[in-house]
Design a protein around this motif. Structure first.
Motif, PDB file in Angstrom:
ATOM      1  N   ARG A   7       0.833  -1.199   0.000  1.00  0.00           N
ATOM      2  CA  ARG A   7       0.000   0.000   0.000  1.00  0.00           C
ATOM      3  C   ARG A   7       0.874   1.258   0.000  1.00  0.00           C
ATOM      4  N   CYS A   8       1.922   1.259   0.807  1.00  0.00           N
ATOM      5  CA  CYS A   8       2.832   2.417   0.845  1.00  0.00           C
ATOM      6  C   CYS A   8       3.554   2.591  -0.484  1.00  0.00           C
ATOM      7  N   LEU A   9       3.995   1.498  -1.061  1.00  0.00           N
ATOM      8  CA  LEU A   9       4.710   1.585  -2.337  1.00  0.00           C
ATOM      9  C   LEU A   9       3.811   2.141  -3.439  1.00  0.00           C
ATOM     10  N   GLU A  10       2.530   1.799  -3.395  1.00  0.00           N
ATOM     11  CA  GLU A  10       1.587   2.290  -4.403  1.00  0.00           C
ATOM     12  C   GLU A  10       1.238   3.763  -4.207  1.00  0.00           C
ATOM     13  N   ARG A  11       1.060   4.170  -2.958  1.00  0.00           N
ATOM     14  CA  ARG A  11       0.561   5.517  -2.671  1.00  0.00           C
ATOM     15  C   ARG A  11       1.641   6.602  -2.685  1.00  0.00           C
ATOM     16  N   TYR A  12       2.848   6.249  -2.294  1.00  0.00           N
ATOM     17  CA  TYR A  12       3.858   7.269  -2.014  1.00  0.00           C
ATOM     18  C   TYR A  12       5.139   7.011  -2.814  1.00  0.00           C
ATOM     19  N   PRO A  13       5.294   7.692  -3.933  1.00  0.00           N
ATOM     20  CA  PRO A  13       6.433   7.433  -4.810  1.00  0.00           C
ATOM     21  C   PRO A  13       7.806   7.704  -4.177  1.00  0.00           C
ATOM     22  N   ILE A  32       4.679   3.261   8.778  1.00  0.00           N
ATOM     23  CA  ILE A  32       4.063   4.414   8.115  1.00  0.00           C
ATOM     24  C   ILE A  32       2.607   4.111   7.768  1.00  0.00           C
ATOM     25  N   ASP A  33       2.344   2.892   7.348  1.00  0.00           N
ATOM     26  CA  ASP A  33       0.978   2.529   6.965  1.00  0.00           C
ATOM     27  C   ASP A  33       0.020   2.565   8.158  1.00  0.00           C
ATOM     28  N   THR A  34       0.533   2.515   9.381  1.00  0.00           N
ATOM     29  CA  THR A  34      -0.343   2.573  10.557  1.00  0.00           C
ATOM     30  C   THR A  34      -0.742   4.007  10.907  1.00  0.00           C
ATOM     31  N   ILE A  35      -0.153   4.988  10.255  1.00  0.00           N
ATOM     32  CA  ILE A  35      -0.462   6.384  10.580  1.00  0.00           C
ATOM     33  C   ILE A  35      -1.917   6.717  10.272  1.00  0.00           C
ATOM     34  N   ILE A  36      -2.406   6.279   9.143  1.00  0.00           N
ATOM     35  CA  ILE A  36      -3.791   6.572   8.762  1.00  0.00           C
ATOM     36  C   ILE A  36      -4.714   5.573   9.457  1.00  0.00           C
ATOM     37  N   LEU A  45      -9.979   9.750   4.163  1.00  0.00           N
ATOM     38  CA  LEU A  45      -8.861   8.938   3.683  1.00  0.00           C
ATOM     39  C   LEU A  45      -8.045   9.703   2.651  1.00  0.00           C
ATOM     40  N   THR A  46      -8.719  10.341   1.721  1.00  0.00           N
ATOM     41  CA  THR A  46      -8.029  11.116   0.687  1.00  0.00           C
ATOM     42  C   THR A  46      -7.186  12.224   1.302  1.00  0.00           C
ATOM     43  N   ALA A  47      -7.748  12.922   2.273  1.00  0.00           N
ATOM     44  CA  ALA A  47      -7.014  14.006   2.941  1.00  0.00           C
ATOM     45  C   ALA A  47      -5.810  13.462   3.709  1.00  0.00           C
ATOM     46  N   ALA A  48      -5.977  12.334   4.385  1.00  0.00           N
ATOM     47  CA  ALA A  48      -4.876  11.746   5.149  1.00  0.00           C
ATOM     48  C   ALA A  48      -3.752  11.278   4.222  1.00  0.00           C
ATOM     49  N   ILE A  49      -4.107  10.692   3.100  1.00  0.00           N
ATOM     50  CA  ILE A  49      -3.100  10.267   2.126  1.00  0.00           C
ATOM     51  C   ILE A  49      -2.329  11.482   1.619  1.00  0.00           C
ATOM     52  N   GLN A  50      -3.022  12.581   1.396  1.00  0.00           N
ATOM     53  CA  GLN A  50      -2.356  13.804   0.931  1.00  0.00           C
ATOM     54  C   GLN A  50      -1.388  14.335   1.988  1.00  0.00           C
ATOM     55  N   VAL A  51      -1.796  14.293   3.249  1.00  0.00           N
ATOM     56  CA  VAL A  51      -0.905  14.743   4.326  1.00  0.00           C
ATOM     57  C   VAL A  51       0.372  13.910   4.317  1.00  0.00           C
ATOM     58  N   LEU A  52       0.234  12.600   4.228  1.00  0.00           N
ATOM     59  CA  LEU A  52       1.427  11.751   4.206  1.00  0.00           C
ATOM     60  C   LEU A  52       2.250  11.977   2.940  1.00  0.00           C
ATOM     61  N   SER A  53       1.602  12.236   1.840  1.00  0.00           N
ATOM     62  CA  SER A  53       2.331  12.560   0.610  1.00  0.00           C
ATOM     63  C   SER A  53       3.188  13.804   0.813  1.00  0.00           C
ATOM     64  N   ASP A  54       2.631  14.769   1.535  1.00  0.00           N
ATOM     65  CA  ASP A  54       3.339  16.025   1.771  1.00  0.00           C
ATOM     66  C   ASP A  54       4.531  15.868   2.709  1.00  0.00           C
ATOM     67  N   ILE A  55       4.522  14.854   3.568  1.00  0.00           N
ATOM     68  CA  ILE A  55       5.608  14.705   4.537  1.00  0.00           C
ATOM     69  C   ILE A  55       6.504  13.491   4.265  1.00  0.00           C
ATOM     70  N   GLN A  56       6.463  12.966   3.049  1.00  0.00           N
ATOM     71  CA  GLN A  56       7.288  11.812   2.711  1.00  0.00           C
ATOM     72  C   GLN A  56       8.769  12.055   3.004  1.00  0.00           C
ATOM     73  N   GLY A  57       9.238  13.246   2.682  1.00  0.00           N
ATOM     74  CA  GLY A  57      10.642  13.564   2.921  1.00  0.00           C
ATOM     75  C   GLY A  57      11.012  13.462   4.393  1.00  0.00           C
ATOM     76  N   GLU A  58      10.151  13.960   5.260  1.00  0.00           N
ATOM     77  CA  GLU A  58      10.403  13.885   6.701  1.00  0.00           C
ATOM     78  C   GLU A  58      10.367  12.442   7.191  1.00  0.00           C
ATOM     79  N   LEU A  59       9.425  11.660   6.689  1.00  0.00           N
ATOM     80  CA  LEU A  59       9.346  10.253   7.078  1.00  0.00           C
ATOM     81  C   LEU A  59      10.628   9.514   6.707  1.00  0.00           C
TER      82      LEU A  59
END
Length: 90
Positions: A7-13, A32-36, A45-59
């Motif tokens: 799921r993480c590999l698909e959602r977050y490049p 990371i997948d447990t965050i949402i 769900l869409t909003a949460a995925i966007q938040v994680l997309s925005d913080i991929q670098g920090e993760l």
């Protein structure tokens, strides 16, 4: 765990790239997948995925600091608490 990793590999490049490059391990992605929260659907769900997309670098950055799996899971739990401050409804 394979489902969480996939799921993480698909959602977050950026996370996928870091995993392929060896900077992240599968347990990082599982944490990371447990965050949402699992109960999130639709717009939440869409909003949460966007938040994680925005913080991929920090993760990735925090993962590369060499924390233990337990410490990284706590880090992800703190993010989840900020994303879902009210917690699971009674």
């Amino acid at each position: 765990m394979a489902r969480r990793v996939g799921r993480c590999l698909e959602r977050y490049p950026k996370l996928a790239d870091a995993f392929i490059e060896g900077r992240l391990r599968s347990w990082h992605l599982a944490a990371i997948d447990t965050i949402i929260p699992a109960r999130y659907r639709g717009d939440d769900l869409t909003a949460a995925i966007q938040v994680l997309s925005d913080i991929q670098g920090e993760l990735i950055s925090v993962a590369c600091e060499g924390h233990t799996e337990r410490a990284y899971r706590r880090f992800c739990a703190r993010i989840r608490d900020r994303l879902d401050p009210d917690g699971t409804p009674p």
